[in-house]
Motif scaffolding. Structure first.
Motif, short mmCIF file in Angstrom:
data_model
loop_
_atom_site.label_atom_id
_atom_site.label_comp_id
_atom_site.label_asym_id
_atom_site.label_seq_id
_atom_site.Cartn_x
_atom_site.Cartn_y
_atom_site.Cartn_z
N GLN A 199 0.84 -1.21 0.00
CA GLN A 199 0.00 0.00 0.00
C GLN A 199 0.87 1.25 0.00
OE1 GLN A 199 -1.61 1.54 3.52
NE2 GLN A 199 -3.29 2.60 2.52
N GLU A 200 1.93 1.22 0.80
CA GLU A 200 2.79 2.40 0.87
C GLU A 200 3.47 2.64 -0.48
OE1 GLU A 200 5.28 3.87 4.37
OE2 GLU A 200 6.76 2.85 3.11
N ARG A 201 3.91 1.56 -1.12
CA ARG A 201 4.58 1.72 -2.41
C ARG A 201 3.62 2.22 -3.48
NH1 ARG A 201 7.93 -3.82 -2.32
NH2 ARG A 201 7.17 -3.90 -4.45
N LEU A 202 2.38 1.75 -3.40
CA LEU A 202 1.36 2.22 -4.35
C LEU A 202 1.15 3.72 -4.17
CD1 LEU A 202 -0.87 1.30 -6.45
CD2 LEU A 202 -2.44 1.25 -4.51
N PHE A 203 1.02 4.11 -2.92
CA PHE A 203 0.78 5.52 -2.58
C PHE A 203 1.97 6.38 -3.04
CE2 PHE A 203 0.38 9.12 0.41
CZ PHE A 203 -0.94 9.44 0.19
N ALA A 204 3.17 5.89 -2.72
CA ALA A 204 4.39 6.64 -3.08
C ALA A 204 4.52 6.77 -4.60
CB ALA A 204 5.62 5.94 -2.49
N SER A 205 4.17 5.69 -5.31
CA SER A 205 4.37 5.70 -6.77
C SER A 205 3.45 6.69 -7.46
CB SER A 205 4.17 4.29 -7.34
OG SER A 205 2.79 3.94 -7.29
N ALA A 206 2.35 7.04 -6.80
CA ALA A 206 1.38 7.95 -7.42
C ALA A 206 1.57 9.39 -6.95
CB ALA A 206 -0.04 7.49 -7.10
N LYS A 207 2.52 9.59 -6.05
CA LYS A 207 2.64 10.88 -5.37
C LYS A 207 2.87 12.04 -6.33
CE LYS A 207 5.04 13.21 -1.68
NZ LYS A 207 6.45 13.51 -1.50
N GLU A 208 3.75 11.83 -7.29
CA GLU A 208 4.08 12.94 -8.20
C GLU A 208 3.16 12.94 -9.43
OE1 GLU A 208 6.04 15.19 -7.21
OE2 GLU A 208 6.93 14.10 -5.52
N GLY A 209 2.07 12.22 -9.35
CA GLY A 209 1.17 12.14 -10.51
C GLY A 209 1.75 11.17 -11.53
N LEU B 12 -24.61 4.23 -11.43
CA LEU B 12 -23.15 4.21 -11.30
C LEU B 12 -22.57 5.55 -10.82
CD1 LEU B 12 -22.24 2.10 -14.47
CD2 LEU B 12 -22.05 1.39 -12.06
N TRP B 13 -23.43 6.54 -10.72
CA TRP B 13 -22.95 7.88 -10.34
C TRP B 13 -22.25 7.85 -8.98
CZ3 TRP B 13 -24.72 11.45 -6.47
CH2 TRP B 13 -24.22 12.76 -6.62
N ARG B 14 -22.92 7.30 -7.99
CA ARG B 14 -22.32 7.31 -6.64
C ARG B 14 -21.13 6.35 -6.57
NH1 ARG B 14 -26.12 4.09 -2.33
NH2 ARG B 14 -26.42 2.14 -3.48
N ILE B 15 -21.14 5.35 -7.44
CA ILE B 15 -20.05 4.39 -7.47
C ILE B 15 -18.77 5.06 -7.99
CG2 ILE B 15 -19.28 2.19 -8.46
CD1 ILE B 15 -21.68 1.98 -6.48
N ARG B 16 -18.91 5.83 -9.07
CA ARG B 16 -17.75 6.55 -9.61
C ARG B 16 -17.17 7.48 -8.56
NH1 ARG B 16 -17.82 5.87 -15.26
NH2 ARG B 16 -19.91 5.42 -16.06
N ARG B 17 -18.05 8.16 -7.84
CA ARG B 17 -17.59 9.08 -6.79
C ARG B 17 -16.88 8.36 -5.65
NH1 ARG B 17 -20.88 14.07 -6.07
NH2 ARG B 17 -21.02 13.54 -3.89
N GLY B 18 -17.21 7.11 -5.47
CA GLY B 18 -16.64 6.34 -4.36
C GLY B 18 -15.32 5.67 -4.71
N LEU B 19 -14.93 5.71 -5.99
CA LEU B 19 -13.70 5.03 -6.40
C LEU B 19 -12.48 5.63 -5.72
CD1 LEU B 19 -14.27 4.60 -10.26
CD2 LEU B 19 -14.37 2.81 -8.51
N PRO B 20 -11.47 4.80 -5.45
CA PRO B 20 -10.26 5.34 -4.81
C PRO B 20 -9.50 6.23 -5.79
CG PRO B 20 -9.96 3.03 -5.43
CD PRO B 20 -11.39 3.35 -5.67
N PRO B 21 -8.93 7.34 -5.28
CA PRO B 21 -8.07 8.17 -6.14
C PRO B 21 -6.75 7.45 -6.43
CG PRO B 21 -8.57 9.27 -4.03
CD PRO B 21 -9.06 7.87 -3.93
N ALA B 22 -5.97 8.02 -7.33
CA ALA B 22 -4.68 7.44 -7.70
C ALA B 22 -3.86 7.10 -6.45
CB ALA B 22 -3.91 8.42 -8.58
N GLY B 23 -3.27 5.92 -6.44
CA GLY B 23 -2.38 5.53 -5.36
C GLY B 23 -3.09 5.02 -4.12
N HIS B 24 -4.41 5.02 -4.13
CA HIS B 24 -5.16 4.61 -2.95
C HIS B 24 -5.69 3.18 -3.05
CE1 HIS B 24 -4.98 8.85 -2.16
NE2 HIS B 24 -5.68 8.75 -1.05
N VAL B 25 -5.95 2.63 -1.88
CA VAL B 25 -6.65 1.35 -1.78
C VAL B 25 -8.09 1.65 -1.38
CG1 VAL B 25 -6.82 -0.85 -0.55
CG2 VAL B 25 -4.58 0.09 -1.13
N GLY B 26 -9.02 1.22 -2.20
CA GLY B 26 -10.43 1.43 -1.88
C GLY B 26 -11.07 0.15 -1.39
N VAL B 27 -12.09 0.32 -0.56
CA VAL B 27 -12.89 -0.82 -0.14
C VAL B 27 -14.36 -0.46 -0.33
CG1 VAL B 27 -13.53 -2.36 1.74
CG2 VAL B 27 -11.19 -1.52 1.60
N PHE B 28 -15.07 -1.29 -1.04
CA PHE B 28 -16.51 -1.13 -1.16
C PHE B 28 -17.21 -2.17 -0.30
CE2 PHE B 28 -17.19 0.88 -5.68
CZ PHE B 28 -16.59 2.05 -5.24
#
Ligand code: AMP
Ligand code: MG
Length: 287
Positions: A57-67, A119-135
């Motif tokens: 998770q940390e590496r995923l987050f770090a890899s997305a840090k600079e866009g 799907l509107w609320r689903i799209r809004r709930g998606l994790p941003p870049a570098g994040h881990v999401g849980v539905f």
């Protein structure tokens, strides 16, 4: 890497829930390996995997840090009431940094959500870049409870399988890795867990008298689940059925599926855009 994905993956058209024993433990190593105590063995494994998951998770987050990367991971959990969604989330995300996580629960849509496409609320709930999401529940409710209770007409919900597949294909092409898990419990196990809720005042908040009406529709739900699983298990975003009557197996299986997904991505820390040795020398030379 384990072969658990192969064992639990839904092969489109071929999965019948009645053929999967909720008490079974597919993929668990033999008695000799687990030292005669599969529960303890699984718990130890989960603790070890949790370290691995946290590093990933940390590496995923770090890899997305600079866009520059839109890599994201999303665990989707579906189950009947008392299927263990909350417990699973607590277990497999223990120790993850909340800053890199986005957990969303989906209940009945509110007024604003009802004014939009499902799907509107689903799209809004998606994790941003570098994040881990849980539905905790998901867009699949729109072909589960909605179908069982005729909350929309059949021609509306019947089109949703294809809409879901198109949506998931689009998101996975855009860096989303989905791990879609159905926690498969037996009707008897649900009864036990509902009783436990009723017998413990500190668990009453989790109980909803409507749960009994849902339970009465068990067979309808199993059929709706089977259709969702078989129609929406794709190469881009496969479904996994995890036998979930035994909590320790469930936790081990979901942690393993998540770990395997991360191993495929294998996110890396980014190269620093500074010279660490030079910075170090400067720091030491300064006051
Ligand atoms: P719980 O997960 O116990 O908090 O319950 C949430 C409830 O919301 C469940 O009964 C779900 O079936 C219901 N729910 C979730 N999504 C939808 C939806 N799109 N339409 C109607 N009910 C939903
Ligand atoms: Mg509930």
């Amino acid at each position: 890497m384990s072969g658990l994905r192969e064992l639990l993956m839904v092969r489109p058209g071929g999965t019948r829930l009645a053929d999967i024993d909720p008490r079974s433990t597919p993929g668990l190593p033999g008695k000799r390996v687990v030292g005669g105590d599969p529960k303890r063995w699984s718990q130890t494994q989960v603790a070890e995997m949790s370290e691995e998951l946290n590093t990933y998770q940390e590496r995923l987050f770090a890899s997305a840090k600079e866009g520059g990367t839109n890599r994201r991971v999303l665990l989707v959990l579906q189950a009947m009431d008392c299927g263990g969604k909350d417990g699973t989330v607590r277990n497999v995300t223990q120790g993850m940094s909340p800053a890199g996580m986005k957990a969303v629960s989906f209940g009945p849509p509110d007024e604003q959500e009802r004014r939009h496409d499902f799907l509107w609320r689903i799209r809004r709930g998606l994790p941003p870049a570098g994040h881990v999401g849980v539905f905790n529940r998901s867009h699949y409710e729109d072909v589960l409870i909605v179908r069982v209770h005729n909350l929309t007409s059949e021609d509306v919900w019947a089109q949703r399988y294809e809409q879901i597949n198109a949506f998931e294909a689009e998101e996975t092409a855009d860096g989303l890795t989905m791990v879609k898990v159905m926690l498969h419990i037996s009707k008897e196990e649900q009864k036990k867990r509902l009783l436990a809720r009723l017998d413990d005042p500190s668990k009453h908040w989790k109980y909803n008298p409507g749960d009994l009406a849902e339970r009465a529709r068990w067979e309808d739900y199993q059929r709706a689940y089977e259709d969702a699983l078989n129609r929406c298990s794709t190469t881009a975003a496969p479904w996994y059925v995890v036998p979930a009557d035994r909590k320790w197996y469930r936790n081990w299986a979901v942690a393993t599926l998540l770990r395997d997904a991360f191993a495929d991505i294998n996110p890396q820390y980014p190269e620093p855009d500074f010279d660490a040795a030079a910075e170090r020398a400067k720091l030491l030379a300064a006051e």
